[in-house]
Design an enzyme around this catalytic site. Structure first.
Site, mmCIF file in Angstrom:
data_model
loop_
_atom_site.group_PDB
_atom_site.id
_atom_site.type_symbol
_atom_site.label_atom_id
_atom_site.label_comp_id
_atom_site.label_asym_id
_atom_site.label_seq_id
_atom_site.Cartn_x
_atom_site.Cartn_y
_atom_site.Cartn_z
ATOM 1 N N ASP A 148 82.110 35.876 34.723
ATOM 2 C CA ASP A 148 81.121 35.069 35.434
ATOM 3 C C ASP A 148 80.364 34.210 34.422
ATOM 4 O O ASP A 148 80.479 34.421 33.210
ATOM 5 C CB ASP A 148 80.173 36.028 36.180
ATOM 6 C CG ASP A 148 79.205 35.282 37.072
ATOM 7 O OD1 ASP A 148 79.533 34.183 37.543
ATOM 8 O OD2 ASP A 148 78.090 35.817 37.293
ATOM 9 N N GLU B 25 80.991 28.742 32.983
ATOM 10 C CA GLU B 25 81.118 27.261 33.060
ATOM 11 C C GLU B 25 80.971 26.634 31.676
ATOM 12 O O GLU B 25 81.593 25.599 31.462
ATOM 13 C CB GLU B 25 80.080 26.700 34.035
ATOM 14 C CG GLU B 25 80.313 27.112 35.487
ATOM 15 C CD GLU B 25 80.023 28.589 35.759
ATOM 16 O OE1 GLU B 25 79.170 29.161 35.055
ATOM 17 O OE2 GLU B 25 80.669 29.169 36.646
ATOM 18 N N ASP C 248 78.334 31.422 44.254
ATOM 19 C CA ASP C 248 77.159 31.879 44.993
ATOM 20 C C ASP C 248 76.980 31.180 46.336
ATOM 21 O O ASP C 248 76.141 30.299 46.503
ATOM 22 C CB ASP C 248 75.914 31.699 44.129
ATOM 23 C CG ASP C 248 75.972 32.609 42.910
ATOM 24 O OD1 ASP C 248 76.783 33.564 42.919
ATOM 25 O OD2 ASP C 248 75.229 32.362 41.948
HETATM 26 C C1 GLC Z 1 75.987 34.974 39.344
HETATM 27 C C2 GLC Z 1 77.274 35.302 40.071
HETATM 28 C C3 GLC Z 1 77.044 36.437 41.036
HETATM 29 C C4 GLC Z 1 76.506 37.630 40.251
HETATM 30 C C5 GLC Z 1 75.232 37.255 39.516
HETATM 31 C C6 GLC Z 1 74.736 38.370 38.610
HETATM 32 O O1 GLC Z 1 75.067 34.462 40.237
HETATM 33 O O2 GLC Z 1 77.801 34.193 40.726
HETATM 34 O O3 GLC Z 1 78.225 36.774 41.703
HETATM 35 O O4 GLC Z 1 76.257 38.690 41.120
HETATM 36 O O5 GLC Z 1 75.462 36.125 38.716
HETATM 37 O O6 GLC Z 1 75.661 38.728 37.669
#
Ligand code: GLC
Length: 765
Positions: free
Chosen positions: A406, A409, A483
């Site tokens: 995650d 980017e 998200d």
């Molecule tokens: C980001 C991700 C989400 C995750 C959060 C905390 O917002 O997109 O899926 O739960 O970070 O790690």
């Protein structure tokens, strides 16, 4: 200020940009070059080269002869092609049996037709151009009948005509809406479908790119902020052939482990080992199948990657072992940001090894993410990928086989939301700015992670889920759409988004079921789970502080329907797994926009709220609250209601009824659908056959679902053929490949439709 009316200040109107662009100009001289020709123009150079018989590569460089280097997104080397070059009245013709490029020389303009002489692309008064700030741009004529698909992960409807889209990997927590442009993934590829025929364009450039199908009525353009204008034209002529061509270029997914296509449960965060155990026990007690539990950032010690918080997860290896005995995988999140902490071994090791991103002057780049001030691995160098991959031994030694990437980017908590553009990456020896490589950061993190896991798992298939990516990410990871929110609009949007991801070469995708941010509600979770059960990737995930949305969170009625649909997913796995095999072999998406199968049918052009699972299954979820009916478009052919076997003729809209416990689901005549009667393990298989007057065929695939042994022939293929004559159904079943013995002990055949007799392999039953 962008949030106030200042954003529409009268002085902010864009000027006419045409004046700032320089046309490539007339051809000064040209010469034959490998599988094509090199043109020296007044204002630069253009290489026109066949990359494969049906793929033409055009590379424009305003300053020097294009290098034609193999870019980071490309997975296949140039193939030998028979190329014929001739002068003609118009200029020059360069062609293969599949494609013809017609070049006019003053000024340099390109026109491309296919073998049948059908026009694919054409440049008129504007063609290839550039600006002195480094931007390169390419204009093409836009025909009235053109519709555009692909372009990765975008909001809005399926057809991108009338949109302007930017590729710049971005962390967008603000609610995704039709105006949200750049999201987490960048796939600078689109497919044009014009009157039933398709061709593709892949702009192979990692700088920020723009695709504008909006500004002008009869012309579109694509552009990149820097680098060469390097693009590939794919001949089609069918949409599925374009996907085959594009996925050949940028690579295809490996087969996923079977556990990756089951049901996954996530939450930001299951914060303690006890909470995880309780969760798994609840699934067990309620008899809801489950394959994976996700650990979001709270599992870590101060959000440091490659650690477990000792209080919350005192003996992680024991937990993982225990769950694995229940057949459940644990998937921890791993973000790229490494906490700047001189007491952290990963930080120190990375610093010593020179593994983190730096400025030209040698200063480390630091940015704030979950752990506070952090540094970021420079995944573009092989040795860094190797090092990062090795760190995953921390997880794989505990029995972990899946990782969730995650914030890659990369997301940074600052004004620009990402790393400084002047940071330098060491792209295997060559220094390139973050401005150039930003869009590929997630791809390279995925590569590092996937390869590391693969090395450590002793022949087992890793699973990687990623938020960011670039063309080619399908080789390493499944993609979820980031998200989203618990909005009905986001349930709706997940369909065109994932259909276009599929067209963009990424077959393994899904959205957070139930919605991530905002609060889910009973009916929304029921309807979203029904949809999720038929999406390639099926995970329920929700944000910190939101209403809980595990399957039982809204009472008995919702729980029993949700359970029924999760179970249905498991019944459908033999079919879905076979579709993944097809994705692996040809790039064909598991979840398909109807236009892929019915390109001539005008009704499918922008059909965004229903999709096909494979070729013969039509899924039309309910997408609105308090609604138990919807219009469904059935394309040509005969269709069966999955639940009642009621038969209907297609090429028309019908009104489908679906109370809470139903999902409008239709099976086309000719379908052959293998389904498991039991799940985990599947020991009874039913093959559902919907015979038509013409012979239909299905090649059922199976293997151990966890190792790479299939690559050495350890797989099973059963070819099933079916047709109907009068009221007799004829079925031929033949084992094509027997390198693996499936877990099914019995196979039963179920024929649907008006059939009185059944003949299997010549024997009347
Ligand atoms: C980001 C991700 C989400 C995750 C959060 C905390 O917002 O997109 O899926 O739960 O970070 O790690």
């Amino acid at each position: 200020m962008e949030d106030t009316s200042f954003a529409i200040h009268p002085d902010r109107e864009e000027g006419t940009e045409a004046a700032t662009y320089h046309d490539i100009g007339d051809v000064v001289e040209w010469k034959k070059a490998e599988q094509g020709a090199l043109f020296h123009c007044e204002n630069g150079y253009v290489f026109v080269q066949f990359y494969r018989e049906d793929i033409l590569r055009i590379t424009m460089n305003p300053k020097t002869v294009p290098v034609l280097e193999q870019s980071l997104a490309i997975a296949s080397a140039k193939e030998q092609a028979e190329v014929d070059i001739q002068s003609s009245g118009e200029g020059l013709i360069i062609q293969t049996e599949k494609l013809t490029a017609i070049l006019s020389l003053s000024p340099f303009r390109l026109k491309v037709t296919d073998a049948a002489g059908r026009l694919l692309l054409k440049e008129e008064e504007r063609g290839m151009a550039f600006r002195h700030d480094g931007e390169v741009r390419c204009f093409k004529k836009m025909e009235k009948e053109d519709h555009f698909y692909g372009l990765g992960e975008k909001t809005g409807f399926l057809d991108k005509r009338g949109e302007k889209l930017t590729m710049w990997n971005s962390d967008v927590f603000a609610p995704h809406n039709p105006e949200t442009d750049a999201l987490y993934q960048s796939v600078p590829f689109f497919m044009t479908i014009r009157e039933g025929k398709a061709h593709g364009v892949f702009l192979d450039n990692t700088f920020k790119t723009i695709f504008d199908f909006k500004r002008e009525q009869a012309r579109y353009f694509f552009s990149a902020e820097g680098g060469e204008l390097d693009y590939y034209i794919m001949a089609g002529p069918s949409p599925k052939e374009v996907i085959e061509q594009y996925s050949w270029l940028t690579g295809r997914m490996e087969l996923p482990p079977k556990w990756a296509i089951g049901y996954h449960q996530s939450r930001y965060s299951y914060k303690t080992a006890a909470e995880v155990r309780e969760l798994v026990a609840a699934f067990k007690e309620k008899d809801i199948p489950l394959d994976a539990v996700f650990l979001d950032i709270h599992y870590m010690d101060g959000y440091r990657v490659f650690t477990f918080d000792q209080d919350r997860f005192p003996r992680p290896e024991a937990l993982i072992q225990e769950l694995s005995e229940e057949g459940i995988h644990v998937v921890p999140i791993v973000d790229p940001g490494v906490k700047k902490d001189p007491e952290s071994p990963v930080y120190i090791e990375g610093i010593r090894g020179g593994h983190f991103c730096q400025y030209a002057e040698g200063d480390l780049y630091t940015g704030e993410v979950w752990p506070g001030i952090s540094v970021f691995p420079d995944f573009f160098h092989d040795s860094v990928r190797q090092w990062w991959g090795e760190q995953h031994k921390f997880y794989t030694d505990m029995g972990i086989e899946g990782i969730w990437n995650d914030m890659n980017e990369p997301a940074v908590f600052n004004e620009t939301k990402t790393m400084d553009l002047e940071v330098l990456h060491n792209y295997d020896g060559e220094l390139k700015t973050h401005r150039e490589l930003h869009n590929a950061y997630g791809l390279f993190m995925g590569m590092a992670t996937y390869q590391g896991l693969k090395q450590q798992l002793n022949g087992k298939r890793p699973f990687l889920l990623t938020r960011a990516g670039f063309s080619g990410i399908q080789r390493y990871a499944a993609v979820w759409t980031g998200d989203n929110r618990s909005f009905w609009e986001h349930l709706q949007m997940s369909m065109p988004m994932c259909m276009n991801l599929g067209i963009s070469g990424i077959p393994f995708s899904g959205a957070d079921v139930g919605g991530f941010a905002h609060d889910a509600a009973e009916e929304l979770l029921v309807r979203w789970t029904q949809l999720g059960a038929f999406m390639p990737y099926f995970r329920n995930h929700s944000n910190l502080g939101t209403v809980r949305q595990e399957p039982w969170s809204f009472g008995d009625k919702a729980e029993s329907i949700i359970k029924q649909f999760i179970q249905l997913r498991y019944r459908w796995l033999p079919y879905i797994y076979t579709l993944f095999r097809e994705a692996h072999q040809t790039g064909m998406p598991v979840m398909r926009a109807l236009i892929l199968e019915y390109p001539d049918d005008i009704q499918t052009v922008n059909l965004s709220d229903q999709f096909l699972l494979g070729e013969h299954v039509l899924v039309a979820p309910i997408t609105k609250p308090n609604t138990s009916h919807r219009a469904v478009y059935l394309p040509e052919g005969e269709w069966y209601d999955y639940w009642t076997d009621q038969k209907m003729s297609g090429k028309r809209h019908i009104l489908a009824e679906a109370e809470w416990d139903q999902l409008p689901l239709f099976i086309k005549e000719g379908a052959i659908l293998p389904q498991a009667d039991t799940f985990k393990p599947a020991d009874q298989l039913s093959i559902h056959i919907y015979p038509g007057n013409e012979v239909s065929e299905f090649l059922l695939y199976d293997d151990d679902g966890e190792t790479f042994a299939y690559q050495n022939g350890d797989y099973f293929e059963l070819n099933i053929k079916a047709w109907k004559k009068g009221s007799t159904a004829y079925i031929e079943i033949d084992e094509r490949h027997s390198g693996y013995t499936p877990t099914w002990k019995d196979i039963s055949i179920n024929v649907h439709g008006a059939v009185a007799r059944m003949v299997i392999n010549g024997k009347e039953q």
